[in-house]
Design an enzyme around this catalytic site. Sequence first.
Site, PDB file in Angstrom:
ATOM      1  CG  HIS A   1       2.649  -1.456  -0.443  1.00  0.00           C
ATOM      2  ND1 HIS A   1       3.494  -0.519   0.088  1.00  0.00           N
ATOM      3  CD2 HIS A   1       1.479  -0.814  -0.695  1.00  0.00           C
ATOM      4  CE1 HIS A   1       2.862   0.634   0.175  1.00  0.00           C
ATOM      5  NE2 HIS A   1       1.638   0.494  -0.300  1.00  0.00           N
TER       6      HIS A   1
HETATM    7  C1  UD1 Z   1      -3.477  -0.187   0.439  1.00  0.00           C
HETATM    8  C2  UD1 Z   1      -3.612   1.227  -0.120  1.00  0.00           C
HETATM    9  C3  UD1 Z   1      -2.229   1.862  -0.237  1.00  0.00           C
HETATM   10  C4  UD1 Z   1      -1.471   1.772   1.078  1.00  0.00           C
HETATM   11  C5  UD1 Z   1      -1.410   0.305   1.508  1.00  0.00           C
HETATM   12  C6  UD1 Z   1      -0.668   0.116   2.808  1.00  0.00           C
HETATM   13  C7  UD1 Z   1      -5.502   1.577  -1.649  1.00  0.00           C
HETATM   14  C8  UD1 Z   1      -5.869   1.779  -3.063  1.00  0.00           C
HETATM   15  N1  UD1 Z   1      -4.223   1.236  -1.433  1.00  0.00           N
HETATM   16  O1  UD1 Z   1      -2.794  -0.950  -0.546  1.00  0.00           O
HETATM   17  O2  UD1 Z   1      -2.390   3.220  -0.574  1.00  0.00           O
HETATM   18  O3  UD1 Z   1      -0.173   2.295   0.917  1.00  0.00           O
HETATM   19  O4  UD1 Z   1      -2.756  -0.171   1.655  1.00  0.00           O
HETATM   20  O5  UD1 Z   1      -0.624  -1.238   3.136  1.00  0.00           O
HETATM   21  O6  UD1 Z   1      -6.313   1.711  -0.784  1.00  0.00           O
HETATM   22  N2  UD1 Z   1      -4.360  -8.181   2.344  1.00  0.00           N
HETATM   23  C9  UD1 Z   1      -4.175  -9.156   3.306  1.00  0.00           C
HETATM   24  N3  UD1 Z   1      -4.363  -8.798   4.607  1.00  0.00           N
HETATM   25  C10 UD1 Z   1      -4.723  -7.545   4.971  1.00  0.00           C
HETATM   26  C11 UD1 Z   1      -4.914  -6.574   3.974  1.00  0.00           C
HETATM   27  C12 UD1 Z   1      -4.721  -6.903   2.664  1.00  0.00           C
HETATM   28  O7  UD1 Z   1      -3.832 -10.288   3.023  1.00  0.00           O
HETATM   29  O8  UD1 Z   1      -4.898  -7.299   6.175  1.00  0.00           O
HETATM   30  C13 UD1 Z   1      -4.174  -8.521   0.936  1.00  0.00           C
HETATM   31  C14 UD1 Z   1      -5.480  -8.363   0.178  1.00  0.00           C
HETATM   32  O9  UD1 Z   1      -6.152  -9.564   0.103  1.00  0.00           O
HETATM   33  C15 UD1 Z   1      -5.051  -7.875  -1.189  1.00  0.00           C
HETATM   34  C16 UD1 Z   1      -3.696  -7.253  -0.944  1.00  0.00           C
HETATM   35  O10 UD1 Z   1      -3.270  -7.601   0.362  1.00  0.00           O
HETATM   36  O11 UD1 Z   1      -4.924  -8.946  -2.063  1.00  0.00           O
HETATM   37  C17 UD1 Z   1      -3.747  -5.780  -1.104  1.00  0.00           C
HETATM   38  O12 UD1 Z   1      -4.624  -5.151  -0.150  1.00  0.00           O
HETATM   39  P1  UD1 Z   1      -5.421  -3.783  -0.503  1.00  0.00           P
HETATM   40  O13 UD1 Z   1      -6.031  -3.200   0.709  1.00  0.00           O
HETATM   41  O14 UD1 Z   1      -6.273  -4.053  -1.660  1.00  0.00           O
HETATM   42  O15 UD1 Z   1      -4.323  -2.788  -0.999  1.00  0.00           O
HETATM   43  P2  UD1 Z   1      -2.841  -2.538  -0.524  1.00  0.00           P
HETATM   44  O16 UD1 Z   1      -1.946  -3.032  -1.588  1.00  0.00           O
HETATM   45  O17 UD1 Z   1      -2.602  -3.000   0.895  1.00  0.00           O
END
Ligand code: UD1
Length: 364
Positions: free
Chosen positions: A201
């Site tokens: 991820h």
């Molecule tokens: C975040 C953390 C990372 C951790 C990871 C575990 C930061 C900078 N990064 O990264 O350290 O290892 O979580 O998962 O905080 N999304 C969904 N549904 C959700 C959550 C997210 O669809 O419930 C999508 C969001 O719209 C976004 C993408 O996933 O486009 C990434 O989510 P985001 O929380 O920004 O960062 P992660 O890549 O999950």
Amino acid sequence: MNICHVVGARPNFMKAAPVLRALRSYAATEQFVVHTGQHYDFNMSDVFFQQLEMAPPDINLQVGSGSHAQQTAQIMSRFEPVVLERKPDLVLVYGDVNSTVAAALVCAKLGTKLGHVEAGLRSSDRSMPEEINRLLTDQLADLLFTPSVDGNINLAREGISEEKVHLVGNVMIDTVVRMLPAARQTIAADLPEHFALVTLHRPANVDVPEWLDEFIKALVVIGKQIPVLFPVHPRTRQQLLARGKSLASSHGILLMNPLPYLEFLGLQTRATVVVTDSGGIQEETTFLGVPCLTVRENTERPITVTTGTNLLVGRDPQKICAEVKRVLSGNVKRTGVPPLWDGHAAERIASVIKGKAAGTASTG
Ligand code: UD1
């Protein structure tokens, strides 16, 4: 003493759960949980609260997705009134996600005491958003709880006073220890005897389309030797869909939705090899003695390499295939579990907090 726990993203929940439990036995403590809403899908958040037997969050800031600046700013502006109204004596933040640093900044500006659980980890790679979050949070914290001695060394090098730093061990392993029996119950009877378990991820990996294509090709090669089970993170799913890739399983690769905690832990216990770019999974596999190939050039958890089962394979798909082959040939290193990864880290955190509270009471 009134303690506020701030969680927001999937890897926070299994770290906060044991600390909440350990502090519950301390009669002089009131606690409340703030969920920032950084992760909001049922299978990225609610299911973890259920399985880890955590009460639903007292407050949900519902910030959702956005750019890093937007997400951090939203958390700050929504968390500040909570601190002003509830006046916690101590705010505990976990790990290295955007929710961690956002809450830390609010506390620093309001003069509220801050504790950081999982302090001191460093990859020395400032292109990782998590490294920035770690560096800043540790500079702002009043109490820093480290999982391993490398954390203490890093903090000393950054000039952080020794009195603030407490080597307590790894709270994530507390949860593994507690949940292992239940996790084993979730293992399906028809699970293959040998399989590779894959997660991916990191933006540095999944947001680079050409690299993601090469990685999937490597999985196809691996899938010809051993079944590949791949629960797909939302970020990775979005990138694959944007590239017009099918999310249907094929070529010995089983693509799944993100798994609940127990099901994923159950799979880890039985995996022949794990291929990942996660931080926490490097630690869990080290504890479980399962070979882990980390698809990154560096790690903030070097003890999993020096003591544990982890091997950094970088971002070279050929190397990933070669190392999987090596594991399948039975050529695996002898490993151990780092000191204080024993299921009691949260109790040590609670004991430090109680000691500080008693000290404040007697001097105040
Ligand atoms: C975040 C953390 C990372 C951790 C990871 C575990 C930061 C900078 N990064 O990264 O350290 O290892 O979580 O998962 O905080 N999304 C969904 N549904 C959700 C959550 C997210 O669809 O419930 C999508 C969001 O719209 C976004 C993408 O996933 O486009 C990434 O989510 P985001 O929380 O920004 O960062 P992660 O890549 O999950």
